[in-house]
Scaffold this motif. Structure first.
Motif, short mmCIF file in Angstrom:
data_model
loop_
_atom_site.label_atom_id
_atom_site.label_comp_id
_atom_site.label_asym_id
_atom_site.label_seq_id
_atom_site.Cartn_x
_atom_site.Cartn_y
_atom_site.Cartn_z
N SER A 1 107.89 127.08 147.01
CA SER A 1 107.98 128.33 148.02
C SER A 1 106.40 128.75 147.86
N TYR A 2 105.63 128.36 148.51
CA TYR A 2 104.11 129.17 148.53
C TYR A 2 103.24 128.98 149.99
N THR A 3 102.32 129.52 150.03
CA THR A 3 101.57 129.33 151.44
C THR A 3 100.60 128.53 151.05
N PRO A 4 100.68 127.20 151.98
CA PRO A 4 99.45 126.19 151.97
C PRO A 4 98.08 126.51 152.20
N PHE A 5 97.23 126.14 151.55
CA PHE A 5 95.75 126.39 151.71
C PHE A 5 95.36 127.63 151.31
N ASP B 1 102.37 131.47 138.94
CA ASP B 1 103.96 130.84 138.47
C ASP B 1 103.68 130.02 137.37
N SER B 2 102.55 129.87 136.37
CA SER B 2 102.43 128.84 135.44
C SER B 2 103.62 128.80 134.43
N ASP B 3 104.36 130.12 134.34
CA ASP B 3 105.53 129.89 133.40
C ASP B 3 106.74 128.99 134.07
N LEU B 4 106.67 129.31 135.40
CA LEU B 4 107.62 128.58 136.26
C LEU B 4 107.36 127.14 136.31
N ALA B 5 106.13 126.66 136.44
CA ALA B 5 105.65 125.34 136.01
C ALA B 5 106.15 124.70 134.93
N GLU B 6 105.87 125.58 133.71
CA GLU B 6 106.22 125.09 132.45
C GLU B 6 107.70 125.05 132.21
N ALA B 7 108.48 125.77 132.71
CA ALA B 7 109.92 125.89 132.88
C ALA B 7 110.15 124.44 133.22
N LEU B 8 109.63 123.72 134.31
CA LEU B 8 110.09 122.58 134.75
C LEU B 8 109.63 121.48 133.95
N ILE B 9 108.47 121.65 133.57
CA ILE B 9 107.82 120.56 132.74
C ILE B 9 108.66 120.35 131.49
N GLY C 1 111.66 118.24 131.87
CA GLY C 1 111.28 116.72 132.32
C GLY C 1 110.85 116.58 133.53
N CYS C 2 110.79 117.61 134.44
CA CYS C 2 109.92 117.69 135.54
C CYS C 2 108.53 117.53 135.58
N HIS C 3 107.96 116.34 135.37
CA HIS C 3 106.47 116.15 134.91
C HIS C 3 106.09 114.78 135.23
N PRO C 4 105.09 114.53 136.03
CA PRO C 4 104.15 115.63 136.55
C PRO C 4 105.03 116.21 137.63
N LEU C 5 104.23 117.44 137.90
CA LEU C 5 105.02 118.39 138.90
C LEU C 5 104.57 117.85 140.30
N PRO C 6 105.63 118.33 141.31
CA PRO C 6 105.32 117.96 142.61
C PRO C 6 103.97 118.52 143.16
N ARG C 7 103.32 117.73 144.01
CA ARG C 7 102.02 118.21 144.28
C ARG C 7 102.00 119.43 145.40
N ARG C 8 101.16 120.30 145.34
CA ARG C 8 100.89 121.42 146.13
C ARG C 8 99.50 121.56 146.80
N ARG C 9 99.68 122.02 147.78
CA ARG C 9 98.17 122.38 148.66
C ARG C 9 97.93 123.76 148.42
N CYS C 10 97.43 124.35 147.39
CA CYS C 10 97.12 125.45 147.02
C CYS C 10 95.82 125.37 146.12
N PHE C 11 95.04 126.58 146.07
CA PHE C 11 93.96 126.62 145.13
C PHE C 11 94.17 127.15 143.75
N SER C 12 93.97 126.62 142.82
CA SER C 12 94.33 127.28 141.53
C SER C 12 93.50 128.53 141.25
N ARG C 13 94.20 129.58 140.62
CA ARG C 13 93.55 130.68 140.50
C ARG C 13 92.40 130.80 139.20
N THR C 14 91.54 131.48 139.14
CA THR C 14 90.49 131.51 138.10
C THR C 14 90.33 132.94 137.53
#
Length: 378
Positions: free
Chosen positions: A111-115, A121-129, A132-145
């Motif tokens: 649930s995110y806004t594309p582009f 939500d890196s903690d949410l991604a790690e919870a999925l990883i 066993g949900c890895h590699p994660l589904p792809r998303r069309r958003c820009f990683s933060r710096t």
């Protein structure tokens, strides 16, 4: 294969015939001017029922044939009587297939806004990883710096300090590396403390790097490439870098930015869980070290697959180093030692000792440090 293709052709012909008859009936109905002609003729109904019954029969037959072919293929490549443990292993999900078992987490992650910028939500991604949900589904958003990253990064893998401005601290309780060092100096975020590791004996369970290199040299074995499984902030890789040995580290950001710390030291972090197939080709590594993450809390079936994937990536003559592996003493003798023995590796070092902390004394646990050499050829 030929029979399956024939069935597919019959299905195609049957469906085309159904469409032609339906089109014929529709056109004749539209052209007819009498009310009675709008009813479907009995002969046409019988033909349609026959064709549909044929399609259903062929579909079932094709499914049965496919299942039989798969079963035949399996039976020709393995024993007809499957051992009980193989049936257990067959229930283990392949990579990423367990994503469907956690729809709520997956829905929230997707649930995110594309582009736009990705959510924090890196903690949410790690919870999925970790599930066993890895590699994660792809998303069309820009990683933060980080908002104000440092303009210079240390070249020394043991710098005096790590730059706080190169980390996004939002999800962590601590907001700096100094905070992490004060919280627990043994987490690996204090370079002054880490520089002393892997260089000297404290007990027979230790394997200092100079001794490791001496063992390899005596066996005419060169150490150039390695993998450190569960390597924390990458201290082993940092020390091996000083000896011109390239080691990559698998690590997870469990309550602290371990991956960022590894990268800030000029090393390569691999953000993969223990159930993930190692992203290396077969037989290319000289050394694999299993650190604190590889211990008795890993399900036994998963641990066996991990060891066999270690065997896959090690070259002939390469080394597997189990560094302070711990388990209950009875389990080491009856479960883990036989499991490790299945690899057929040469025991260069095999030392056990009591685990003397509170948990070790309570559970009757012991440490194992083992250096094992893969056979040169098989």
């Amino acid at each position: 294969m030929g029979f399956t293709m024939g069935l597919n052709m019959l299905l195609l012909v049957a469906m085309v015939a159904t469409n032609i008859l339906s089109l014929y009936h529709l056109s004749s109905t539209l052209q007819s001017k009498t009310p009675t002609s709008q009813s479907v003729p009995d002969q046409l109904l019988r033909q349609l029922h026959t064709i549909r019954a044929t399609i259903n029969h062929l579909t079932r037959l094709q499914h049965t044939t496919t299942s039989t072919s798969v079963a035949t293929s399996i039976s020709t490549t393995s024993n007809p009587t499957f051992p009980s443990d193989l049936l257990l292993y067959s229930q283990l999900s392949p990579v990423a297939s367990s994503c469907r078992n956690h729809p709520d987490l997956l829905h929230k992650y997707m649930s995110y806004t594309p582009f736009t910028l990705c959510p924090l939500d890196s903690d949410l991604a790690e919870a999925l990883i970790l599930r066993g949900c890895h590699p994660l589904p792809r998303r069309r958003c820009f990683s933060r710096t980080p908002p104000k990253p440092t303009s210079s990064l240390p070249q020394n893998p043991f710098p005096s300090s790590l730059p706080d401005s190169s980390v996004i601290w939002n999800k962590y309780t601590c907001k700096s590396f100094d905070c992490l060092k004060r919280f627990n100096p043994n987490l690996g975020f204090d370079p002054a403390h880490e520089i002393t590791k892997f260089m000297s004996y404290k007990s027979e369970l230790d394997l200092p790097i100079p001794q490791l290199l001496q063992i390899a040299k005596a066996a005419n074995s060169v150490l150039r490439l390695g993998l450190d499984i569960g390597g924390g902030t990458g201290t082993f890789a940092a020390r091996m870098k000083v000896y011109n040995v390239t080691v990559v580290t698998t690590t997870m950001n469990l309550a602290a930015p371990y991956n960022e710390a590894v990268a800030l030291r000029g090393l390569v972090p691999l953000h993969v869980p223990l159930q993930q197939r190692f992203p290396m080709f077969d037989g290319v590594l000289d050394l694999v070290r299993c650190g604190h993450a590889v211990n008795r809390w890993i399900p036994l079936a998963m641990m066996e697959f991990l060891f066999y994937d270690v065997d896959r990536v090690l070259r002939g003559g390469g080394y597997l180093w189990l560094d302070h592996f711990f388990s209950k003493e009875v389990d080491l003798e009856k479960v883990y030692a036989p499991l490790i023995g299945k690899l057929g590796y040469k025991k260069v070092k095999w030392v056990t000792g009591k685990k003397t902390d509170t948990g070790g004394l309570k559970n009757g646990e012991v440490y194992l440090t083992a250096l094992l050499q893969k056979p040169v050829s098989r």
